[in-house]
Write a protein that holds these residues in place. Sequence first.
Motif, short mmCIF file in Angstrom:
data_model
loop_
_atom_site.label_atom_id
_atom_site.label_comp_id
_atom_site.label_asym_id
_atom_site.label_seq_id
_atom_site.Cartn_x
_atom_site.Cartn_y
_atom_site.Cartn_z
N SER A 133 37.10 41.09 19.24
CA SER A 133 37.10 40.81 17.80
C SER A 133 35.67 40.51 17.36
N ARG B 279 45.03 49.33 21.19
CA ARG B 279 45.64 48.32 20.32
C ARG B 279 44.56 47.74 19.43
N GLY B 280 44.98 47.14 18.34
CA GLY B 280 44.03 46.52 17.43
C GLY B 280 43.58 47.47 16.34
N GLU C 154 39.18 44.41 26.33
CA GLU C 154 40.35 43.62 25.97
C GLU C 154 39.99 42.54 24.95
N ASN C 155 40.85 42.42 23.96
CA ASN C 155 40.77 41.33 22.99
C ASN C 155 39.37 41.20 22.38
N THR D 114 35.11 41.84 27.59
CA THR D 114 35.27 41.26 26.26
C THR D 114 33.93 40.67 25.83
N ASP E 216 39.22 43.99 14.98
CA ASP E 216 40.28 42.98 15.07
C ASP E 216 41.13 43.18 16.32
N ASN E 217 40.92 42.32 17.33
CA ASN E 217 41.74 42.29 18.54
C ASN E 217 41.90 43.68 19.15
N VAL E 218 40.79 44.34 19.41
CA VAL E 218 40.82 45.71 19.92
C VAL E 218 40.91 45.72 21.44
N TRP E 219 41.80 46.57 21.93
CA TRP E 219 41.93 46.85 23.37
C TRP E 219 41.72 48.35 23.57
#
Length: 271
Positions: free
Chosen positions: A23, A57-58, A20-21, A230, A7-10
């Motif tokens: 999913s 992140r994510g 980046e971003n 991505t 889920d929205n992993v950076w």
Amino acid sequence: MSGIVIDNVWKEYGDQIVLENVSLTIEPRGFVALVGPSGCGKSTFLRMLLGQERPTRGAILLDGQPLPPEPGPDRGVVFQRYSVFPHLTVLGNVMLGKELTKARISARLFGAARRQAREEAEAMIAAVGLSGSESKYPAQLSGGMQQRLALAQALMMKPKVLLLDEPFGALDPGIRAEIHQLMKKLWHENPMTVVMVTHDMREAFTLASRVVAFERPRDRPEEKLRYGATITKDISIWPPRQAGTPSIFRPDRDGPVTTDGLHRDDPAHRR
């Protein structure tokens, strides 16, 4: 169950953005091949699934729960370099995971526990086609046999997720075709989800149920630090491949394999 949700992993290293971003939802018992140019973060993504790296992140969920912060027996891994212990025999390599988890201090099982672990290891060695090699050391095995051993070692712990980092890239084409057949057999027979990094597009479309492409949309030299890769394509294989079920249109190629190495609907098997 062995579903994975990204889920929205950076992923960032200091000022450099690698991913980046990202999913992605991987269904239980899926087989996903990750492709893309070198340096686009495929192996970094695999290491995050293993637990060697943490997302900046994510979130990554396994069966609806946050992924444990360290590698564990629920995730097996096979690398391109043969990740086996040279001082242990084939049997010793396959038994080692059980011994380390069940006898943390001595790293050795005894009595009934050892007999059971040995029986399970011998069955796994047979499943990957290495029967008769139990007492050999890795240096006595060919490259293809060492990779079969690495698969047995990873599957011995019955992982929910098997991670493959270009595991067949160093093999000769003929040996690679044999290992591809073995990989299909193991995926059909074991309740696990497979995620594989590969540079070989033919391999990706031969084995996987989905092919996911990573790419840097902005790849000029001045952009490489500030923009990561991505997911740019997510291709479901048609006809669909489903673990444990023959393909409707290509049962001889994509269906479960029998113990004699043939697919269940292969004419030679019916004879």
